[in-house]
Enzyme design. Structure first.
Site, PDB file in Angstrom:
ATOM      1  N   ASP A  93       0.864  -1.177   0.000  1.00 18.33           N
ATOM      2  CA  ASP A  93       0.000   0.000   0.000  1.00 18.33           C
ATOM      3  C   ASP A  93       0.907   1.236   0.000  1.00 18.33           C
ATOM      4  O   ASP A  93       2.133   1.110  -0.018  1.00 18.33           O
ATOM      5  CB  ASP A  93      -0.971  -0.037   1.186  1.00 18.33           C
ATOM      6  N   SER A  94       0.309   2.410   0.017  1.00 16.84           N
ATOM      7  CA  SER A  94       1.108   3.637  -0.140  1.00 16.84           C
ATOM      8  C   SER A  94       1.457   4.281   1.194  1.00 16.84           C
ATOM      9  O   SER A  94       2.278   5.193   1.234  1.00 16.84           O
ATOM     10  CB  SER A  94       0.302   4.643  -0.951  1.00 16.84           C
ATOM     11  N   GLY A  96      -0.994   5.727   2.845  1.00 15.84           N
ATOM     12  CA  GLY A  96      -2.089   6.689   3.019  1.00 15.84           C
ATOM     13  C   GLY A  96      -3.057   6.304   4.126  1.00 15.84           C
ATOM     14  O   GLY A  96      -3.469   7.144   4.927  1.00 15.84           O
ATOM     15  N   PHE A  97      -3.398   5.029   4.206  1.00 18.73           N
ATOM     16  CA  PHE A  97      -4.373   4.602   5.204  1.00 18.73           C
ATOM     17  C   PHE A  97      -3.840   4.765   6.623  1.00 18.73           C
ATOM     18  O   PHE A  97      -4.555   5.172   7.535  1.00 18.73           O
ATOM     19  CB  PHE A  97      -4.809   3.153   4.957  1.00 18.73           C
ATOM     20  N   ASP A 147      -2.994   8.104  -1.433  1.00 20.68           N
ATOM     21  CA  ASP A 147      -4.314   8.734  -1.490  1.00 20.68           C
ATOM     22  C   ASP A 147      -4.593   9.401  -0.158  1.00 20.68           C
ATOM     23  O   ASP A 147      -3.939   9.109   0.846  1.00 20.68           O
ATOM     24  CB  ASP A 147      -5.413   7.703  -1.803  1.00 20.68           C
ATOM     25  N   GLN A 189     -11.658   7.130  -4.752  1.00 18.40           N
ATOM     26  CA  GLN A 189     -12.156   7.653  -3.484  1.00 18.40           C
ATOM     27  C   GLN A 189     -13.546   8.249  -3.682  1.00 18.40           C
ATOM     28  O   GLN A 189     -14.187   7.966  -4.700  1.00 18.40           O
ATOM     29  CB  GLN A 189     -11.164   8.690  -2.911  1.00 18.40           C
ATOM     30  N   GLY A 216     -11.064   3.993   0.935  1.00 18.35           N
ATOM     31  CA  GLY A 216     -11.901   4.827   1.782  1.00 18.35           C
ATOM     32  C   GLY A 216     -13.174   4.153   2.254  1.00 18.35           C
ATOM     33  O   GLY A 216     -14.114   4.823   2.679  1.00 18.35           O
ATOM     34  N   ASP A 266      -7.543  -7.553   0.930  1.00 21.75           N
ATOM     35  CA  ASP A 266      -6.587  -7.742   2.019  1.00 21.75           C
ATOM     36  C   ASP A 266      -7.302  -7.365   3.298  1.00 21.75           C
ATOM     37  O   ASP A 266      -8.192  -6.505   3.288  1.00 21.75           O
ATOM     38  CB  ASP A 266      -5.359  -6.839   1.869  1.00 21.75           C
ATOM     39  N   CYS A 304     -11.935 -28.330   7.395  1.00 21.52           N
ATOM     40  CA  CYS A 304     -10.670 -27.613   7.147  1.00 21.52           C
ATOM     41  C   CYS A 304      -9.476 -28.567   7.119  1.00 21.52           C
ATOM     42  O   CYS A 304      -9.393 -29.504   7.909  1.00 21.52           O
ATOM     43  CB  CYS A 304     -10.465 -26.549   8.215  1.00 21.52           C
ATOM     44  N   CYS A 306      -6.253 -27.430   7.449  1.00 19.04           N
ATOM     45  CA  CYS A 306      -5.063 -26.708   7.907  1.00 19.04           C
ATOM     46  C   CYS A 306      -4.316 -27.490   8.984  1.00 19.04           C
ATOM     47  O   CYS A 306      -4.839 -28.418   9.592  1.00 19.04           O
ATOM     48  CB  CYS A 306      -5.430 -25.311   8.403  1.00 19.04           C
ATOM     49  N   CYS A 309      -6.198 -27.649  12.370  1.00 21.62           N
ATOM     50  CA  CYS A 309      -7.321 -28.586  12.425  1.00 21.62           C
ATOM     51  C   CYS A 309      -6.851 -30.032  12.299  1.00 21.62           C
ATOM     52  O   CYS A 309      -7.479 -30.936  12.843  1.00 21.62           O
ATOM     53  CB  CYS A 309      -8.347 -28.256  11.342  1.00 21.62           C
ATOM     54  N   HIS A 335      -5.190 -21.192  11.001  1.00 23.48           N
ATOM     55  CA  HIS A 335      -6.522 -21.644  10.584  1.00 23.48           C
ATOM     56  C   HIS A 335      -7.286 -20.543   9.848  1.00 23.48           C
ATOM     57  O   HIS A 335      -7.840 -20.776   8.770  1.00 23.48           O
ATOM     58  CB  HIS A 335      -7.348 -22.122  11.786  1.00 23.48           C
TER      59      HIS A 335
END
Lengths: 419, 419
Positions: A93-94, A96-97, A147, A189, A216, A266, A304, A306, A309, A335
């Site tokens: 990511d940049s 920004g968040f 952003d 945005q 956003g 994500d 599952c 995994c 499990c 899991h």
């Protein structure tokens, strides 16, 4: 080369689609969930673990990686792949968040965002150019433009101002983008305003970005508003490029967004919930803190495959969670991450076989019994209050902000001296 | 069957020996290091991980397991092996050492030790009989008798009193021991007094214990005193039974004790140091917090075959430690535990090949450069202050102590009700 994108199947009854994204370091089959490797590690998991879970791509947070280990380390070791021993693609990511999560200790100007490093208190300017520079040092496969992310329910004027700044920053990011083996995505945005979302999508898609994100969201709006905004954005995004809904969400959120045409996701929910003792299963959400699991010798999720499990009982997981053992966090992270990846794989199969809506209806019914409790928590990387508590340094004064903005746009390394 | 013990080789120049201990769940080749699985998990590691590291036996802490998950869980799921999915042998301590770490909130009487549960504040009597009862519920392969552990530098009268109580408790433990598939070890006490150590060893070896531990060390004495006491104890212990030095220690401590005839060890140092960013290597101790490792692309220990060394660089480990990522703790726990296990394996090979003293001299020279800094920290499972801070409940008043001692000697389950 930048990415190569192919739509392999489109659902006849919805906007769901299965795509193939080719990158130098590997092929991504969508819909895809990207585990979040904030500090070049998905919490509690190594790159080997994440690979074993079947992840096709991992996300890194530019803001955090800028603080630690800092750009110099990435430059010297040849990027994040060598650094963490991960051979598959990485999306960054940049920043920004994360800046958005620092409302009292950052300042936004036309040039960029000024904030204090939480490692050494130095002022840092995160501009479109310095964000790209950092992402080039990280050497991610997919970069995001910087952003300005404001609360999605802000007044219209504020949403419009932030969107327009985001557009100008997107073009500056495009200009700063030099390494052709990296792809660059723009971010739509516009908060919860339908018209602004349309304007943003129309503006950004006129420029040669390799993909488009919807940003956003999951920052204050209702589930319905989020879904409406997603719908409106994907309507205007080109069919031949990837669509990425940032920071979202619960399993139900992902299915809702896929139905509306999103390809990539994500979210920290799988590992964050694991830390709190909460697991996602084929029968809904399970809170392992509850003593009803104390004597349960069966496994967490019979559907599952995994490591958790296959090897450990509910009773043992309950015990680890009660003891706050880090192994409990890890086993539930394994899991939950596998659950998300497997959910995307099954969703993809249903799209390829033309039965997505049946799959969607069946899944929603099976997992949303308890899942609704998670609404409103999706997508927040770190709650602002928690996030700020990490800094030993105070908020910015206005003069500090302006001073930093007027000096050169260099990303300062947080720990350049050897001790 | 109880254990079957065979001495396979005895070093000609020292008291070092290589033995084979046969138990129902597996064979242990000594010298052996037992990773400490306090709450049925070696910190940050699963039973699968510990197995992959080559551990032959794991230790469980009766005191902690009594609190969580409690005896009822072990009874229902069939013991600790099923509970944590560990198929190899388990040794449980008696809880005596943890009680020693609660000087202000426990009371020792002839009957046993009374203390408050840190999970629910209830008073619990840990007697020789209730300790064996709990260890039978855990279903460990080797049980330890309850002992009274006092500071090793206490006045002679106090050391003598505690030793004599330990002897009476040892005989009560033997009487309470009913399950013949479990073995039972006695614990030699006597602090730093040579004569008391001799008296203790002579008394206990007259009774049919399956092995003998040296207790009450690494709790205040000097390194030299510890080694002298070890020497004196092993001198009087039978050759045909295992010898176990409890809670010790650093790699150098282990080599010193092996030289003096000890077969078995447990210690939390590998995972505790890992949590603090410290690693043991073939070239000595490494503190990964130091920024000298920031750009180091080589591995932690070129002589190590562990998962961490095979996959990750010093630069990455330094980064994880700086970020306090739990993955850093885990990767260093993997390395340190493997280091201890590998050290025991190499030591055993040197004994079998009649070259132990050469090996010992070479190893001590190679690893004690930095290792000496660790002296004095070995063997403390939890520092008393840290330990006590876990309890939400106050110290015992004298009346509470006597009341509990006069009621029945039942181990109370901490969480018997379902919610």
């Amino acid at each position: 080369m930048a990415l190569k994108h192919t739509v392999q199947a489109a659902d006849p009854l919805s906007k769901a689609r299965a795509c193939r994204i080719e990158l130098e370091r590997g092929v991504i089959e969508t819909p895809v969930f990207m585990p979040v490797g904030t500090f070049a590690t998905v919490k509690t998991l190594s790159s080997i673990d994440v690979d074993n879970l079947g992840a096709q791509i991992m996300l890194g947070n530019t803001y955090h990686l800028m603080m630690r280990p800092g750009p110099e380390v990435f430059k010297r070791v040849g990027g994040i792949h060598n650094f963490m021993n991960w051979k598959k693609p990485v999306l960054t990511d940049s920043g920004g968040f994360q800046i958005f999560c620092l409302p009292n200790s950052r300042k936004i100007t036309e040039q960029g965002a000024i904030f204090r490093s939480y490692t050494d208190g130095k002022l840092i300017l995160l501009s479109p150019e310095s964000s790209i520079e950092m992402q080039q040092a990280i050497n991610s496969d997919i970069m995001m433009v910087l952003d300005e992310c404001v609360p999605s329910t802000s007044p219209l004027e504020e949403l419009k101002r932030a969107m327009e700044l985001t557009h100008r920053w997107a073009l500056r990011s495009l200009a700063a983008h030099k390494h052709q083996h990296q792809s660059l995505f723009a971010i739509v945005q516009g908060g919860t305003d339908l018209k602004l979302r349309q304007t943003s999508a129309q503006f950004l898609t006129q420029h040669p970005f390799d993909g488009f994100a919807i940003g956003g969201l999951a920052v204050g709006e209702t589930k319905q508003e989020r879904e409406d905004m997603t719908e409106v954005a994907t309507e205007l995004l080109p069919k031949d490029k990837p669509r990425y809904l940032m920071g979202v969400g619960t399993p139900v959120d992902l299915l809702e967004a896929i139905r509306r045409g999103v390809d990539m996701f994500d979210c920290i929910i799988p590992t964050k919930h694991a830390q709190q003792g909460v697991a996602f299963t084929s029968n809904g959400k399970v809170n392992l803190v509850r003593s009803v699991y104390k004597y349960r010798e069966d496994k967490l999720d019979s559907a599952c495959d995994c490591h958790t499990c296959e090897n450990f009982s509910l009773a043992y997981l309950h015990h680890l969670v009660k003891c706050k053992e880090s192994l409990g966090w890890r086993l539930l992270s394994i899991h939950n991450t596998r659950y998300y990846i497997q959910l995307m794989k099954e969703t993809r199969a249903s799209i390829l076989e033309g039965r997505f809506m049946d799959f969607y209806n069946q899944k929603i019914a099976a997992i949303s019994v308890t899942d609704t409790e998670l609404e409103g928590t999706s997508g927040i990387l770190l709650p602002p209050a928690l996030f700020q508590s990490k800094s030993r340094y105070g908020a910015l004064t206005s003069s500090e902000g302006f001073e930093a903005a007027s000096v050169s746009a260099v990303v300062e390394s947080s720990e350049s001296s050897l001790v």
